[in-house]
Design a protein around this motif. Structure first.
Motif, PDB file in Angstrom:
ATOM      1  N   VAL A  26       0.845  -1.201   0.000  1.00 12.98           N
ATOM      2  CA  VAL A  26       0.000   0.000   0.000  1.00 12.98           C
ATOM      3  C   VAL A  26       0.878   1.249   0.000  1.00 12.98           C
ATOM      4  O   VAL A  26       0.621   2.199  -0.748  1.00 12.98           O
ATOM      5  CB  VAL A  26      -0.985  -0.018   1.189  1.00 12.98           C
ATOM      6  N   ARG A  27       1.921   1.261   0.812  1.00 11.79           N
ATOM      7  CA  ARG A  27       2.838   2.417   0.834  1.00 11.79           C
ATOM      8  C   ARG A  27       3.489   2.618  -0.533  1.00 11.79           C
ATOM      9  O   ARG A  27       3.554   3.729  -1.051  1.00 11.79           O
ATOM     10  CB  ARG A  27       3.914   2.228   1.905  1.00 11.79           C
ATOM     11  N   ARG A  28       3.989   1.525  -1.104  1.00 11.35           N
ATOM     12  CA  ARG A  28       4.624   1.610  -2.435  1.00 11.35           C
ATOM     13  C   ARG A  28       3.631   2.095  -3.484  1.00 11.35           C
ATOM     14  O   ARG A  28       3.990   2.869  -4.370  1.00 11.35           O
ATOM     15  CB  ARG A  28       5.192   0.245  -2.835  1.00 11.35           C
ATOM     16  N   SER A  29       2.367   1.662  -3.379  1.00  4.98           N
ATOM     17  CA  SER A  29       1.332   2.082  -4.331  1.00  4.98           C
ATOM     18  C   SER A  29       1.078   3.579  -4.244  1.00  4.98           C
ATOM     19  O   SER A  29       0.993   4.268  -5.265  1.00  4.98           O
ATOM     20  CB  SER A  29       0.030   1.322  -4.066  1.00  4.98           C
ATOM     21  N   GLU A 134      -4.896   4.994 -17.898  1.00  2.89           N
ATOM     22  CA  GLU A 134      -3.550   4.866 -18.461  1.00  2.89           C
ATOM     23  C   GLU A 134      -2.489   5.020 -17.374  1.00  2.89           C
ATOM     24  O   GLU A 134      -1.519   4.262 -17.320  1.00  2.89           O
ATOM     25  CB  GLU A 134      -3.327   5.925 -19.552  1.00  2.89           C
ATOM     26  N   LYS A 135      -2.676   6.001 -16.510  1.00  2.00           N
ATOM     27  CA  LYS A 135      -1.729   6.216 -15.415  1.00  2.00           C
ATOM     28  C   LYS A 135      -1.733   5.027 -14.463  1.00  2.00           C
ATOM     29  O   LYS A 135      -0.683   4.600 -13.982  1.00  2.00           O
ATOM     30  CB  LYS A 135      -2.071   7.500 -14.659  1.00  2.00           C
ATOM     31  N   LYS A 136      -2.911   4.508 -14.192  1.00  2.00           N
ATOM     32  CA  LYS A 136      -3.045   3.351 -13.293  1.00  2.00           C
ATOM     33  C   LYS A 136      -2.286   2.155 -13.861  1.00  2.00           C
ATOM     34  O   LYS A 136      -1.568   1.472 -13.124  1.00  2.00           O
ATOM     35  CB  LYS A 136      -4.539   3.042 -13.129  1.00  2.00           C
ATOM     36  N   GLU A 137      -2.440   1.914 -15.145  1.00  2.28           N
ATOM     37  CA  GLU A 137      -1.741   0.798 -15.781  1.00  2.28           C
ATOM     38  C   GLU A 137      -0.228   0.986 -15.702  1.00  2.28           C
ATOM     39  O   GLU A 137       0.505   0.028 -15.436  1.00  2.28           O
ATOM     40  CB  GLU A 137      -2.193   0.650 -17.231  1.00  2.28           C
ATOM     41  N   MET A 140       0.854   0.375 -12.020  1.00  2.00           N
ATOM     42  CA  MET A 140       0.790  -1.050 -11.690  1.00  2.00           C
ATOM     43  C   MET A 140       1.962  -1.799 -12.343  1.00  2.00           C
ATOM     44  O   MET A 140       2.562  -2.678 -11.726  1.00  2.00           O
ATOM     45  CB  MET A 140      -0.545  -1.650 -12.130  1.00  2.00           C
ATOM     46  N   TYR A 141       2.302  -1.425 -13.565  1.00  2.00           N
ATOM     47  CA  TYR A 141       3.449  -2.040 -14.245  1.00  2.00           C
ATOM     48  C   TYR A 141       4.742  -1.731 -13.494  1.00  2.00           C
ATOM     49  O   TYR A 141       5.582  -2.615 -13.276  1.00  2.00           O
ATOM     50  CB  TYR A 141       3.523  -1.543 -15.695  1.00  2.00           C
ATOM     51  N   GLN A 142       4.910  -0.472 -13.072  1.00  2.00           N
ATOM     52  CA  GLN A 142       6.103  -0.076 -12.324  1.00  2.00           C
ATOM     53  C   GLN A 142       6.220  -0.844 -11.008  1.00  2.00           C
ATOM     54  O   GLN A 142       7.319  -1.109 -10.532  1.00  2.00           O
ATOM     55  CB  GLN A 142       6.087   1.425 -12.041  1.00  2.00           C
ATOM     56  N   LEU A 143       5.079  -1.194 -10.419  1.00  2.96           N
ATOM     57  CA  LEU A 143       5.070  -1.941  -9.170  1.00  2.96           C
ATOM     58  C   LEU A 143       5.270  -3.438  -9.382  1.00  2.96           C
ATOM     59  O   LEU A 143       5.305  -4.208  -8.426  1.00  2.96           O
ATOM     60  CB  LEU A 143       3.753  -1.698  -8.426  1.00  2.96           C
TER      61      LEU A 143
END
Length: 156
Positions: A26-29, A134-137, A140-143
């Motif tokens: 959650v923190r990383r998100s 788009e930002k969410k995707e 999520m990819y970066q995570l």
């Protein structure tokens, strides 16, 4: 004032055990969403794990529609506090089963989604839902949790 970013996480529900390591996710998100939007500190984001009843109550109180949702956010009047993200652990578990993904990934997805909307509101920008997606995707990819076809409902 320091440029510190603080993520405060609390658990106000008893229905679903919060998985080990979820607070770190959650923190990383939240941090990844802030980075995506080029937001630095000082700022505080509160994240509260709750249940379906609390989400319905909050939705009814603040939107006039007492509907079930996986998550929602509410702004805070304090300038450094962006707001509180409420995540229904019951709904997150249900959605993780529906989309055939881990509970951790679903909580991450809900956190990123609500954090991006909260940040957009704080910055008073008017990104479209498509731009938020788009930002969410990207986040999520970066995570390391890219969205897959599991989030696309089929027409059958």
């Amino acid at each position: 004032m320091s440029d510190k970013i603080k993520i405060v996480i609390s658990d106000e529900q008893k229905s679903v055990k919060v998985p080990k390591g979820i607070r770190m996710i959650v923190r990383r998100s939240c941090l990844a969403a802030l980075q995506m939007e080029n937001v630095g500190g000082p700022c505080v984001i509160n994240v509260t794990f709750t249940d379906n009843a609390k989400i319905r109550e909050l939705k009814q109180r603040y939107t006039g529609r007492g509907v079930e949702a996986g998550a929602m956010w509410l702004p805070e009047p304090d300038g450094e506090v962006f707001g509180t993200i409420y995540i229904s652990m019951e709904k997150a578990q249900e959605l993780s089963e529906f989309y055939d993904c881990s509970l951790q990934k679903e909580i991450c997805y809900l956190t990123v989604h609500e954090a991006l909307h909260m940040i957009e509101n704080k910055k008073q920008s008017k990104n479209s839902e498509l731009r938020i997606q788009e930002k969410k995707e990207t986040v999520m990819y970066q995570l390391g949790l890219p969205l897959s076809a599991g989030y696309a409902l089929s027409n059958t």
